[in-house]
Every structure is written in structure tokens, then in C-alpha cells.
Design a protein around this motif. Structure first.
Motif, PDB file in Angstrom:
ATOM      1  N   GLY A  10      58.305  68.751  15.204  1.00 13.75           N
ATOM      2  CA  GLY A  10      58.460  69.300  13.506  1.00 13.75           C
ATOM      3  C   GLY A  10      58.962  70.663  13.185  1.00 13.75           C
ATOM      4  O   GLY A  10      58.889  71.594  14.049  1.00 13.75           O
ATOM      5  N   ASN A  32      57.488  60.986  17.557  1.00 13.99           N
ATOM      6  CA  ASN A  32      58.226  59.750  17.482  1.00 13.99           C
ATOM      7  C   ASN A  32      59.342  59.808  16.748  1.00 13.99           C
ATOM      8  O   ASN A  32      59.795  58.897  16.064  1.00 13.99           O
ATOM      9  N   PHE A  34      59.442  60.549  13.690  1.00 10.84           N
ATOM     10  CA  PHE A  34      58.963  59.972  12.272  1.00 10.84           C
ATOM     11  C   PHE A  34      59.702  60.650  11.071  1.00 10.84           C
ATOM     12  O   PHE A  34      60.384  60.066  10.449  1.00 10.84           O
ATOM     13  N   ASP A  74      54.813  57.240  19.718  1.00 10.80           N
ATOM     14  CA  ASP A  74      54.060  56.986  18.477  1.00 10.80           C
ATOM     15  C   ASP A  74      52.600  57.075  18.492  1.00 10.80           C
ATOM     16  O   ASP A  74      51.954  56.204  19.174  1.00 10.80           O
ATOM     17  N   LEU A  75      52.031  57.988  18.033  1.00  6.45           N
ATOM     18  CA  LEU A  75      50.554  58.449  17.937  1.00  6.45           C
ATOM     19  C   LEU A  75      49.863  57.721  17.077  1.00  6.45           C
ATOM     20  O   LEU A  75      48.615  57.625  17.279  1.00  6.45           O
ATOM     21  N   SER A  76      50.378  57.066  16.504  1.00  2.00           N
ATOM     22  CA  SER A  76      49.537  56.039  15.473  1.00  2.00           C
ATOM     23  C   SER A  76      49.139  54.713  16.222  1.00  2.00           C
ATOM     24  O   SER A  76      48.513  53.895  15.867  1.00  2.00           O
ATOM     25  N   ALA A 110      51.209  65.866  13.660  1.00  2.00           N
ATOM     26  CA  ALA A 110      51.837  64.583  13.488  1.00  2.00           C
ATOM     27  C   ALA A 110      51.541  63.709  12.338  1.00  2.00           C
ATOM     28  O   ALA A 110      50.651  62.878  12.471  1.00  2.00           O
ATOM     29  N   GLY A 156      45.528  71.330   7.673  1.00  2.00           N
ATOM     30  CA  GLY A 156      45.256  70.698   6.291  1.00  2.00           C
ATOM     31  C   GLY A 156      46.123  71.443   5.297  1.00  2.00           C
ATOM     32  O   GLY A 156      47.306  71.767   5.791  1.00  2.00           O
ATOM     33  N   THR A 157      46.005  71.342   4.070  1.00  2.00           N
ATOM     34  CA  THR A 157      46.642  71.938   3.212  1.00  2.00           C
ATOM     35  C   THR A 157      45.562  72.436   1.859  1.00  2.00           C
ATOM     36  O   THR A 157      44.683  71.790   1.600  1.00  2.00           O
ATOM     37  N   GLN A 221      46.544  75.041   4.578  1.00  2.00           N
ATOM     38  CA  GLN A 221      47.797  75.860   4.765  1.00  2.00           C
ATOM     39  C   GLN A 221      48.456  75.725   3.445  1.00  2.00           C
ATOM     40  O   GLN A 221      48.512  74.844   2.625  1.00  2.00           O
ATOM     41  N   VAL A 224      55.083  76.632   3.217  1.00  2.00           N
ATOM     42  CA  VAL A 224      55.548  77.767   4.378  1.00  2.00           C
ATOM     43  C   VAL A 224      57.168  77.922   4.054  1.00  2.00           C
ATOM     44  O   VAL A 224      57.685  76.919   3.341  1.00  2.00           O
TER      45      VAL A 224
HETATM   46  N1  LIG Z   1      55.368  72.912   6.291  1.00  2.00           N
HETATM   47  C1  LIG Z   1      54.761  73.030   5.265  1.00  2.00           C
HETATM   48  O1  LIG Z   1      54.913  73.932   4.180  1.00  2.00           O
HETATM   49  C2  LIG Z   1      52.995  72.448   5.149  1.00  2.00           C
HETATM   50  C3  LIG Z   1      52.053  73.237   4.251  1.00  2.00           C
HETATM   51  C4  LIG Z   1      50.842  72.662   4.329  1.00  2.00           C
HETATM   52  C5  LIG Z   1      50.355  71.746   5.185  1.00  2.00           C
HETATM   53  N2  LIG Z   1      51.505  71.450   6.132  1.00  2.00           N
HETATM   54  C6  LIG Z   1      51.018  70.457   7.165  1.00  2.00           C
HETATM   55  O2  LIG Z   1      51.434  70.791   8.427  1.00  2.00           O
HETATM   56  C7  LIG Z   1      51.878  69.775   9.476  1.00  2.00           C
HETATM   57  C8  LIG Z   1      53.154  69.905   9.925  1.00  2.00           C
HETATM   58  O3  LIG Z   1      54.060  69.924   8.760  1.00  2.00           O
HETATM   59  P1  LIG Z   1      55.712  70.324   9.099  1.00  2.00           P
HETATM   60  O4  LIG Z   1      56.115  70.713   7.899  1.00  2.00           O
HETATM   61  O5  LIG Z   1      55.901  70.724  10.357  1.00  2.00           O
HETATM   62  O6  LIG Z   1      55.856  68.605   9.111  1.00  2.00           O
HETATM   63  P2  LIG Z   1      56.941  67.899   9.868  1.00  2.00           P
HETATM   64  O7  LIG Z   1      57.221  66.684   9.427  1.00  2.00           O
HETATM   65  O8  LIG Z   1      58.286  68.692  10.315  1.00  2.00           O
HETATM   66  O9  LIG Z   1      56.277  67.800  11.194  1.00  2.00           O
HETATM   67  C9  LIG Z   1      55.574  66.570  11.623  1.00  2.00           C
HETATM   68  C10 LIG Z   1      55.849  66.014  12.708  1.00  2.00           C
HETATM   69  O10 LIG Z   1      54.964  65.010  13.185  1.00  2.00           O
HETATM   70  C11 LIG Z   1      56.091  63.993  13.744  1.00  2.00           C
HETATM   71  N3  LIG Z   1      54.955  62.714  13.525  1.00  2.00           N
HETATM   72  C12 LIG Z   1      54.670  62.080  12.401  1.00  2.00           C
HETATM   73  N4  LIG Z   1      53.855  61.030  12.592  1.00  2.00           N
HETATM   74  C13 LIG Z   1      53.822  60.747  13.962  1.00  2.00           C
HETATM   75  C14 LIG Z   1      53.354  59.808  14.809  1.00  2.00           C
HETATM   76  N5  LIG Z   1      52.858  58.804  14.154  1.00  2.00           N
HETATM   77  N6  LIG Z   1      53.515  59.786  16.212  1.00  2.00           N
HETATM   78  C15 LIG Z   1      54.158  61.001  16.475  1.00  2.00           C
HETATM   79  N7  LIG Z   1      54.697  62.034  15.645  1.00  2.00           N
HETATM   80  C16 LIG Z   1      54.535  61.846  14.579  1.00  2.00           C
HETATM   81  C17 LIG Z   1      56.818  63.845  12.899  1.00  2.00           C
HETATM   82  O11 LIG Z   1      58.334  63.243  13.519  1.00  2.00           O
HETATM   83  C18 LIG Z   1      57.371  65.410  12.719  1.00  2.00           C
HETATM   84  O12 LIG Z   1      58.150  65.807  13.839  1.00  2.00           O
HETATM   85  C19 LIG Z   1      51.585  68.380   8.423  1.00  2.00           C
HETATM   86  O13 LIG Z   1      50.401  67.836   8.676  1.00  2.00           O
HETATM   87  C20 LIG Z   1      51.429  69.029   7.081  1.00  2.00           C
HETATM   88  O14 LIG Z   1      50.670  68.124   6.179  1.00  2.00           O
HETATM   89  C21 LIG Z   1      52.506  71.698   6.214  1.00  2.00           C
END
Ligand SMILES: NC(=O)c1ccc[n+]([C@@H]2O[C@H](COP(=O)([O-])OP(=O)(O)OC[C@H]3O[C@@H](n4cnc5c(N)ncnc54)[C@H](O)[C@@H]3O)[C@@H](O)[C@H]2O)c1
Length: 394
Positions: A10, A32, A34, A74-76, A110, A156-157, A221, A224
Motif C-alpha cells: 500500500g 492481496n 485489494f 488474502d488476510l480476510s 490491510a 486508525g483514523t 492518523q 497523509v
Molecule cells: N493514506 C491516508 O491518508 C490514511 C489516513 C488515515 C488512515 N489511513 C489508514 O492507513 C492504512 C493504510 O492506508 P493506505 O493509504 O496505505 O491504504 P492502501 O489501500 O494503499 O493500503 C492498504 C493495503 O492493504 C491491502 N489489503 C487490503 N485488504 C487486504 C486483505 N484482505 N488482504 C491482504 N491485503 C489487503 C491493500 O491491497 C493495500 O495494498 C489504512 O488502514 C487506512 O485506513 C490512511
């Protein structure tokens, strides 16, 4: 230390993997795709092409000699999650295919991270709830059963709190009621199914921590911004993927791309909405400091992970100023707000906790914005302005 990163492909997961690897830790990433598939599903696009996760691990290894082990899974799926701890899950790419053993720390990223995605329709709402909550529950039980002393760092957020008319504390609130006192999770009132799933994550973990003495840091958070981290400078193919569309793009990222595309900045409604923001480099720092100073067994430690607060209008002004200096003739448009939210409100979150464990915040300066613009400008030809506003209401 062995660091297990869930969601390691991610926007935040991959830079975290490199950050820990560069500091000498053994890193395993699991994903995975996603998010990549969801982008295809909703016709969103990255600003530049991003190699597959095993390919990024190979590029990182070639550049630094360090190994990041990759598992595409897939972690679900509960057996997959448990296999990460029992050694039953196979690496998709690793130099040394022997099981690394139990993790010292787990970074849990994830999840489906977009509020508008979660409100596209009932199907995406179901996907968000099922994916986020089952993955979190799988993790909690796997840690309880295999590695109860492992420190979980969950992102979290700030959106969990909403915009209450009182100061937002760091996770907890002391209440006096009819002459008696107790401490509770700060009230939460989300404005999307996604944010609600994050509240439910916290509730699930808090149950596990009270009941089984697990240990967790929950980082609330804010949105970002940014692309470049110290580690991605090694090879530009190691930059995180980057969205600028209305579903997966976050506001500062979108404004910079809109400026470069000479598209007016899309301020939702009056633009008085205030939130806390942080640079992607500060996300890495906050997670790392949390790893270095873990929560105690039985502790749910909560930090508000933001560096500074801005209204959307203030962000637009800053981006406009720097964009104009770079010759982009940036305009600001107030568009009808697709969100149900207060456009002017009280907002005063506490966020000193992370500085208390050694984080040095990096504010959004004009220099930072110039560096950000420079990277987006390299990819100007890839920008699809039709992705900026497609009319999703949430
Ligand atoms: N980016 C932001 O501004 C922000 C702000 C506040 C909170 N967050 C939190 O930070 C975390 C990461 O955010 P991000 O921006 O990197 O999101 P992102 O979608 O880029 O990263 C999440 C990753 O998890 C993977 N994923 C999701 N479900 C999965 C599963 N069942 N099995 C395996 N992999 C799985 C996705 O493929 C993805 O690569 C999230 O939980 C999000 O809620 C992000």
C-alpha cells in the motif's frame, strides 16, 4: 527484529517496509492487491506505473542488498492469517525461504481505506465491512493464539472522532458522572461506512486487549500527503503508488496534481472544514517510534497522528501560491460538496503524544510543496483530469 507488515503493497505499507528494512530489521510484507483491483473496479488510476510487490522487493534487494520477504495472500481468510504465524503460508518471493518465525511487531494497514468507496453502493459498503472487520478479527485471534506478546501497531483514523464541539483527546476521555469517575474511549461518530469500520476495529482490539492482555498502539492518523521518502530516492520505481482521483486520492495530493494539470482546485463547499494532516515521512517516523517504545501488555495506547491542522481553504491557498510560483496559474473553485459534513466547525485535537516518544514533526512548508510538485510535474502526461470529479456523493 522481525516486522510483519499487513497491507505491505500500500501507499503507506511499502514505504514502511523499506523504512524498517533500511534500519536492519527482517521485514515480511503481505498483500492481496485489494487496492490495485479496487482502482480498476472504480476506474481510478495511479499517477505512474508501479511494479508488482515481488518486483519492488527485487529492486530493493538489488539496490541495498536487503531482503523484504513477500507473501501475496488474502488476510480476510482466517487460515491464511494463521499460516503467517504457524509457518504454513509460502513466500511468493524471498531469498531465504525458511520461515522467519513469529513477528516482534505487526503493522496492520490491510484495509479498504476510502470513505467514498465505502459509500459508492451497498456492495462496496459490504466489501469494506467484511474486508476490514474480518481481517482485523483474524489478526486479533491469530495474535492471541500464536504470539500474544507481539506488539500490534494499527493505523486508525482521526475520522473516527468526527468533528465534535469539544476538544479531541488522544483516544481516551475521563468522565465524571453522578459523582463517580471512569475513563472511556473518546466518543466516536464517523461520517462513512469506512470510518465506522475503523471504529469497530478499535472496539474489537479493545475487547481483545481487556480480555487477553494483548498490546496495541492505535495511531489515529489524519490524511497523509507526499510521495518521496528517504528510501524511495534509491530508485524511483520504489515510490509508493499514488492516487489523485476523488475516491482514493487525499486532498493535498489531489490539489497538487490538479494544479499541475491546470485544473481548478476542487474545494468542497465553503472550504472551512478543518482536519489534521501529515507528511508521509512523518507517518514512517510515528510508526517507527511506536515500534521502539511498545505498548505494555493489556494496554491500548492511542496517539493522534497529525502534524498540523488546516482548513481546506488554507490548503488550497498554499498549493495555489507554490503552484503559481512554478508557473501553473492555479485557480480555486468551490464546488458543491459531495460529502455530508459540517463546512464550518470547532476542531481542536490534542496531538502531543507522539512528540512525547521522540517524533520530530515536519510541517507543510513551501519547500516541501515545491519538492512534491517537482515529482508530479515529471508525470504530467499521465494525469487524467476526468478522474478529479466524477460525481460520487457520500
Ligand atoms: N493514506 C491516508 O491518508 C490514511 C489516513 C488515515 C488512515 N489511513 C489508514 O492507513 C492504512 C493504510 O492506508 P493506505 O493509504 O496505505 O491504504 P492502501 O489501500 O494503499 O493500503 C492498504 C493495503 O492493504 C491491502 N489489503 C487490503 N485488504 C487486504 C486483505 N484482505 N488482504 C491482504 N491485503 C489487503 C491493500 O491491497 C493495500 O495494498 C489504512 O488502514 C487506512 O485506513 C490512511
Amino acid at each position: 527484529m522481525h516486522i510483519l507488515i499487513l497491507g505491505g503493497d500500500g501507499y503507506l505499507g511499502w514505504p514502511s517496509a523499506m523504512y524498517f528494512s533500511a534500519r536492519g530489521h527482517q521485514v515480511t510484507v503481505v498483500d492481496n492487491y485489494f487496492r490495485r483491483k479496487a482502482c480498476i473496479d472504480v476506474d481510478a488510476d495511479f499517477l505512474y506505473p508501479v511494479p508488482s510487490l515481488p518486483e519492488r522487493a527485487r529492486i530493493w534487494h538489488k539496490a541495498t542488498g536487503r531482503e523484504i520477504k513477500v507473501i501475496l495472500a488474502d488476510l480476510s481468510d482466517s487460515e491464511t492469517m494463521r499460516g503467517l504465524f504457524s509457518g504454513a503460508v509460502r513466500y511468493t518471493w524471498a531469498l531465504d525461504e525458511r520461515f522467519t518465525g513469529l513477528p516482534h511487531t505487526i503493522l496492520h494497514y490491510a484495509e479498504q481505506p476510502s470513505a467514498p468507496y465505502s459509500l459508492l453502493d451497498y456492495r462496496r459498503a459490504n466489501i469494506t465491512l467484511a474486508n476490514n472487520l474480518i481481517t482485523t478479527n483474524n489478526l486479533m485471534f491469530a495474535v492471541k493464539d500464536f504470539a500474544p506478546d507481539t506488539h500490534i501497531i494499527h493505523i486508525g483514523t482521526m475520522g473516527e472522532y468526527g468533528t465534535p464541539n469539544i476538544d479531541i483527546e488522544e483516544g481516551w476521555l475521563d468522565i465524571e458522572h453522578k459523582g463517580r469517575r471512569d475513563r472511556f474511549l473518546f466518543p466516536r461518530q464517523a461520517s462513512s461506512i469506512y470510518h465506522t469500520s475503523k471504529i469497530m476495529d478499535t472496539d474489537l482490539f479493545w475487547f481483545g486487549i481487556r480480555t487477553w492482555k494483548l498490546r496495541m498502539t492505535d495511531l489515529m492518523q489524519g490524511p497523509v500527503y507526499g510521495i518521496e521518502t528517504e528510501e524511495s530516492r534509491v530508485d524511483e520505481r520504489l515510490r509508493p503508488y499514488f492516487n489523485y482521483d476523488e475516491i482514493f486520492g487525499t486532498v493535498i495530493n489531489r490539489f497538487v496534481v490538479q494544479s499541475v494539470a491546470r485544473h481548478p482546485l476542487t474545494v468542497y463547499g465553503k472550504g472551512g472544514q478543518t482536519r489534521g494532516y501529515l507528511n508521509i515521512c512523518d507517518t514512517l517516523q510515528c510508526v517507527y517510534k511506536s515500534f521502539e517504545t511498545p505498548a505494555n501488555p493489556g494496554e491500548l495506547r492511542i496517539f493522534n497522528q497529525i502534524t498540523e491542522t488546516f482548513t481546506v481553504n488554507e490548503l488550497a491557498e498554499r498549493v495555489q501560491r507554490v503552484g503559481t510560483e512554478r508557473g501553473h496559474a492555479v485557480q480555486v473553485n468551490h464546488v458543491e460538496n459531495p460529502r455530508k459534513e459540517a463546512e464550518e466547525h470547532y476542531y481542536n485535537p490534542a496531538y502531543q503524544g507522539l512528540q512525547g516518544i521522540g517524533v520530530t514533526p515536519h510541517p507543510l512548508t513551501d519547500d516541501v510543496l515545491h519538492g512534491f510538485f517537482a515529482i508530479v510535474e515529471e508525470h504530467k502526461a499521465n494525469i487524467k483530469p476526468e478522474l478529479f470529479l466524477k460525481g460520487v456523493r457520500w
